[in-house]
Design a protein around this motif. Structure first.
Motif, PDB file in Angstrom:
ATOM      1  N   ILE A  34     -43.368   3.906 -86.599  1.00 22.15           N
ATOM      2  CA  ILE A  34     -43.547   2.862 -85.531  1.00 22.15           C
ATOM      3  C   ILE A  34     -43.958   1.306 -86.166  1.00 22.15           C
ATOM      4  O   ILE A  34     -44.672   1.550 -87.334  1.00 22.15           O
ATOM      5  CB  ILE A  34     -44.166   3.360 -84.465  1.00 22.15           C
ATOM      6  N   GLU A  35     -43.747   0.483 -85.746  1.00 24.25           N
ATOM      7  CA  GLU A  35     -44.368  -0.812 -85.900  1.00 24.25           C
ATOM      8  C   GLU A  35     -45.259  -1.337 -84.658  1.00 24.25           C
ATOM      9  O   GLU A  35     -44.612  -1.298 -83.423  1.00 24.25           O
ATOM     10  CB  GLU A  35     -43.581  -1.985 -86.396  1.00 24.25           C
ATOM     11  N   ARG A  36     -46.391  -1.708 -84.927  1.00 28.51           N
ATOM     12  CA  ARG A  36     -47.444  -2.245 -83.777  1.00 28.51           C
ATOM     13  C   ARG A  36     -48.105  -3.357 -84.339  1.00 28.51           C
ATOM     14  O   ARG A  36     -48.774  -3.302 -85.050  1.00 28.51           O
ATOM     15  CB  ARG A  36     -48.326  -1.203 -83.056  1.00 28.51           C
ATOM     16  N   PRO A  37     -48.176  -4.559 -83.546  1.00 26.68           N
ATOM     17  CA  PRO A  37     -46.832  -4.921 -82.444  1.00 26.68           C
ATOM     18  C   PRO A  37     -45.827  -5.148 -83.521  1.00 26.68           C
ATOM     19  O   PRO A  37     -45.627  -5.216 -84.745  1.00 26.68           O
ATOM     20  CB  PRO A  37     -47.354  -6.238 -82.199  1.00 26.68           C
ATOM     21  N   VAL A  38     -44.513  -4.984 -82.701  1.00 22.62           N
ATOM     22  CA  VAL A  38     -43.288  -4.867 -83.566  1.00 22.62           C
ATOM     23  C   VAL A  38     -43.109  -6.578 -84.158  1.00 22.62           C
ATOM     24  O   VAL A  38     -43.515  -7.405 -83.581  1.00 22.62           O
ATOM     25  CB  VAL A  38     -42.124  -4.949 -82.489  1.00 22.62           C
TER      26      VAL A  38
ATOM     27  N   SER B 214     -47.502   7.407 -94.335  1.00 25.08           N
ATOM     28  CA  SER B 214     -47.198   6.200 -95.298  1.00 25.08           C
ATOM     29  C   SER B 214     -47.578   4.925 -94.255  1.00 25.08           C
ATOM     30  O   SER B 214     -46.850   5.102 -93.075  1.00 25.08           O
ATOM     31  CB  SER B 214     -45.847   5.938 -95.763  1.00 25.08           C
ATOM     32  N   VAL B 215     -48.583   4.059 -94.562  1.00 25.15           N
ATOM     33  CA  VAL B 215     -48.989   3.041 -93.514  1.00 25.15           C
ATOM     34  C   VAL B 215     -48.880   1.784 -94.303  1.00 25.15           C
ATOM     35  O   VAL B 215     -49.390   1.652 -95.700  1.00 25.15           O
ATOM     36  CB  VAL B 215     -50.131   3.375 -93.344  1.00 25.15           C
ATOM     37  N   ASP B 216     -48.305   0.623 -93.827  1.00 24.98           N
ATOM     38  CA  ASP B 216     -48.446  -0.638 -94.330  1.00 24.98           C
ATOM     39  C   ASP B 216     -49.211  -1.461 -93.245  1.00 24.98           C
ATOM     40  O   ASP B 216     -48.945  -1.388 -92.091  1.00 24.98           O
ATOM     41  CB  ASP B 216     -46.923  -1.189 -94.328  1.00 24.98           C
ATOM     42  N   MET B 217     -50.094  -2.345 -93.793  1.00 23.30           N
ATOM     43  CA  MET B 217     -51.229  -2.935 -92.824  1.00 23.30           C
ATOM     44  C   MET B 217     -51.127  -4.244 -93.281  1.00 23.30           C
ATOM     45  O   MET B 217     -51.258  -4.824 -94.498  1.00 23.30           O
ATOM     46  CB  MET B 217     -52.515  -2.537 -92.957  1.00 23.30           C
ATOM     47  N   SER B 218     -50.950  -5.441 -92.379  1.00 23.79           N
ATOM     48  CA  SER B 218     -51.160  -6.860 -92.825  1.00 23.79           C
ATOM     49  C   SER B 218     -52.476  -7.200 -93.038  1.00 23.79           C
ATOM     50  O   SER B 218     -53.419  -6.584 -92.838  1.00 23.79           O
ATOM     51  CB  SER B 218     -50.743  -7.886 -91.550  1.00 23.79           C
ATOM     52  N   ALA B 219     -52.586  -7.804 -94.233  1.00 19.73           N
ATOM     53  CA  ALA B 219     -53.888  -8.267 -94.962  1.00 19.73           C
ATOM     54  C   ALA B 219     -53.792  -9.519 -95.775  1.00 19.73           C
ATOM     55  O   ALA B 219     -52.677  -9.771 -96.201  1.00 19.73           O
ATOM     56  CB  ALA B 219     -54.445  -7.015 -95.744  1.00 19.73           C
ATOM     57  N   ASP B 220     -55.110 -10.059 -95.935  1.00 21.94           N
ATOM     58  CA  ASP B 220     -55.226 -11.414 -96.771  1.00 21.94           C
ATOM     59  C   ASP B 220     -55.392 -11.200 -97.910  1.00 21.94           C
ATOM     60  O   ASP B 220     -56.538 -10.788 -98.322  1.00 21.94           O
ATOM     61  CB  ASP B 220     -55.993 -12.476 -96.321  1.00 21.94           C
TER      62      ASP B 220
ATOM     63  N   VAL C 105     -56.415  -5.142 -88.104  1.00 23.40           N
ATOM     64  CA  VAL C 105     -55.052  -5.125 -88.331  1.00 23.40           C
ATOM     65  C   VAL C 105     -54.326  -5.712 -87.371  1.00 23.40           C
ATOM     66  O   VAL C 105     -54.282  -5.252 -86.253  1.00 23.40           O
ATOM     67  CB  VAL C 105     -54.736  -3.787 -89.038  1.00 23.40           C
ATOM     68  N   ASP C 106     -53.496  -6.795 -87.369  1.00 26.06           N
ATOM     69  CA  ASP C 106     -52.844  -7.295 -86.126  1.00 26.06           C
ATOM     70  C   ASP C 106     -51.278  -6.820 -86.364  1.00 26.06           C
ATOM     71  O   ASP C 106     -50.640  -7.109 -85.525  1.00 26.06           O
ATOM     72  CB  ASP C 106     -52.921  -8.692 -86.143  1.00 26.06           C
ATOM     73  N   TRP C 107     -50.899  -6.266 -87.654  1.00 30.67           N
ATOM     74  CA  TRP C 107     -49.618  -5.532 -87.692  1.00 30.67           C
ATOM     75  C   TRP C 107     -49.773  -4.283 -88.448  1.00 30.67           C
ATOM     76  O   TRP C 107     -50.462  -4.371 -89.590  1.00 30.67           O
ATOM     77  CB  TRP C 107     -48.552  -6.652 -88.272  1.00 30.67           C
ATOM     78  N   VAL C 108     -49.099  -3.231 -88.063  1.00 23.29           N
ATOM     79  CA  VAL C 108     -49.191  -1.857 -88.790  1.00 23.29           C
ATOM     80  C   VAL C 108     -47.894  -1.271 -88.708  1.00 23.29           C
ATOM     81  O   VAL C 108     -47.231  -1.523 -87.340  1.00 23.29           O
ATOM     82  CB  VAL C 108     -50.332  -1.110 -88.318  1.00 23.29           C
ATOM     83  N   ARG C 109     -47.396  -0.806 -89.858  1.00 20.84           N
ATOM     84  CA  ARG C 109     -46.182   0.327 -89.772  1.00 20.84           C
ATOM     85  C   ARG C 109     -46.784   1.584 -90.334  1.00 20.84           C
ATOM     86  O   ARG C 109     -47.329   1.631 -91.323  1.00 20.84           O
ATOM     87  CB  ARG C 109     -45.233  -0.038 -90.859  1.00 20.84           C
ATOM     88  N   VAL C 110     -46.469   2.548 -89.247  1.00 23.43           N
ATOM     89  CA  VAL C 110     -47.001   3.922 -89.577  1.00 23.43           C
ATOM     90  C   VAL C 110     -45.466   4.728 -89.586  1.00 23.43           C
ATOM     91  O   VAL C 110     -44.844   4.819 -88.728  1.00 23.43           O
ATOM     92  CB  VAL C 110     -47.900   4.378 -88.478  1.00 23.43           C
ATOM     93  N   GLU C 111     -45.671   5.765 -90.669  1.00 20.72           N
ATOM     94  CA  GLU C 111     -44.385   6.617 -91.030  1.00 20.72           C
ATOM     95  C   GLU C 111     -45.011   7.721 -90.970  1.00 20.72           C
ATOM     96  O   GLU C 111     -45.861   7.961 -91.770  1.00 20.72           O
ATOM     97  CB  GLU C 111     -43.566   6.149 -92.082  1.00 20.72           C
ATOM     98  N   VAL C 112     -44.512   8.768 -90.159  1.00 18.35           N
ATOM     99  CA  VAL C 112     -45.051  10.344 -90.274  1.00 18.35           C
ATOM    100  C   VAL C 112     -43.973  11.154 -90.488  1.00 18.35           C
ATOM    101  O   VAL C 112     -42.915  10.926 -89.989  1.00 18.35           O
ATOM    102  CB  VAL C 112     -45.827  10.809 -88.984  1.00 18.35           C
ATOM    103  N   VAL C 113     -44.112  11.975 -91.550  1.00 18.11           N
ATOM    104  CA  VAL C 113     -43.117  12.937 -92.037  1.00 18.11           C
ATOM    105  C   VAL C 113     -43.653  14.209 -91.808  1.00 18.11           C
ATOM    106  O   VAL C 113     -44.976  14.494 -92.237  1.00 18.11           O
ATOM    107  CB  VAL C 113     -42.950  12.624 -93.619  1.00 18.11           C
ATOM    108  N   LYS C 114     -42.755  14.994 -91.284  1.00 18.22           N
ATOM    109  CA  LYS C 114     -43.252  16.549 -91.012  1.00 18.22           C
ATOM    110  C   LYS C 114     -42.117  17.447 -91.670  1.00 18.22           C
ATOM    111  O   LYS C 114     -41.089  17.748 -91.126  1.00 18.22           O
ATOM    112  CB  LYS C 114     -43.233  16.899 -89.572  1.00 18.22           C
TER     113      LYS C 114
ATOM    114  N   LEU D 228     -56.126   1.862 -86.248  1.00 18.46           N
ATOM    115  CA  LEU D 228     -56.206   0.697 -87.177  1.00 18.46           C
ATOM    116  C   LEU D 228     -56.376  -0.692 -86.975  1.00 18.46           C
ATOM    117  O   LEU D 228     -57.045  -1.376 -87.464  1.00 18.46           O
ATOM    118  CB  LEU D 228     -55.112   0.978 -88.249  1.00 18.46           C
ATOM    119  N   ILE D 229     -55.661  -0.783 -85.635  1.00 16.70           N
ATOM    120  CA  ILE D 229     -55.803  -2.133 -84.992  1.00 16.70           C
ATOM    121  C   ILE D 229     -57.165  -2.417 -84.457  1.00 16.70           C
ATOM    122  O   ILE D 229     -57.625  -3.348 -84.699  1.00 16.70           O
ATOM    123  CB  ILE D 229     -54.570  -2.534 -83.797  1.00 16.70           C
TER     124      ILE D 229
END
Ligand SMILES: Nc1nc2c(c(=O)[nH]1)N=C([C@H](O)[C@@H](O)CO)CN2
Length: 122
Positions: free
Chosen positions: A112-116, A32-38, A90-99, A84-85
């Protein structure tokens, strides 16, 4: 900017894991990924070229993870964030990985968030 474009529950079958037996099989990872966008700009023109094409992003995630054959889910998350960056501006992204680990009776996950993103001081 507070708008986000997101992908939820993208399932990727790949080689992942630290143990020898895991290098011989494919297992599922769920992203699951959230990315900043206009979002407003794209909505005003109703034009996909003004926004993040989430179908292209989903394909990029699959490629990174399948080609990577990583040992750790941390590495998978970090490489996806980097791609993605680098490739989608993308200047901000949150990536969740589930196993899911059915043989052990639990599901592992990291995020994780990059950059935080830091809280604004007012
Ligand atoms: N922090 C982590 N711990 C572990 C990972 C991992 O990717 N990150 N992986 C494993 C094994 O591959 C496990 O998933 C096999 O069931 C163990 N710990």
């Amino acid at each position: 900017m507070t708008d986000t474009v997101s992908i939820r529950d993208l399932r990727v079958s790949t080689v992942i894991g630290v143990y020898d037996w895991e290098r011989e099989i494919e297992q599922a990872l769920i992203f699951s990924v959230d990315m900043s966008a206009d979002v407003a700009k794209a909505a005003a023109r109703d034009d996909i070229t003004d926004t993040l094409d989430y179908s292209a992003v989903a394909q990029a995630i699959k490629t990174v993870v399948i080609e990577g054959r990583f040992q750790l889910i941390e590495t998978a998350a970090e490489r996806v964030a980097e791609r993605l960056i680098a490739d989608y501006g993308v200047d901000w992204v949150r990536v969740e990985v589930v196993k899911p680990i059915p043989s052990e009776g639990y599901t592992a996950a990291i995020a994780i968030e990059r950059p935080v993103r830091r809280a604004k001081l007012v």
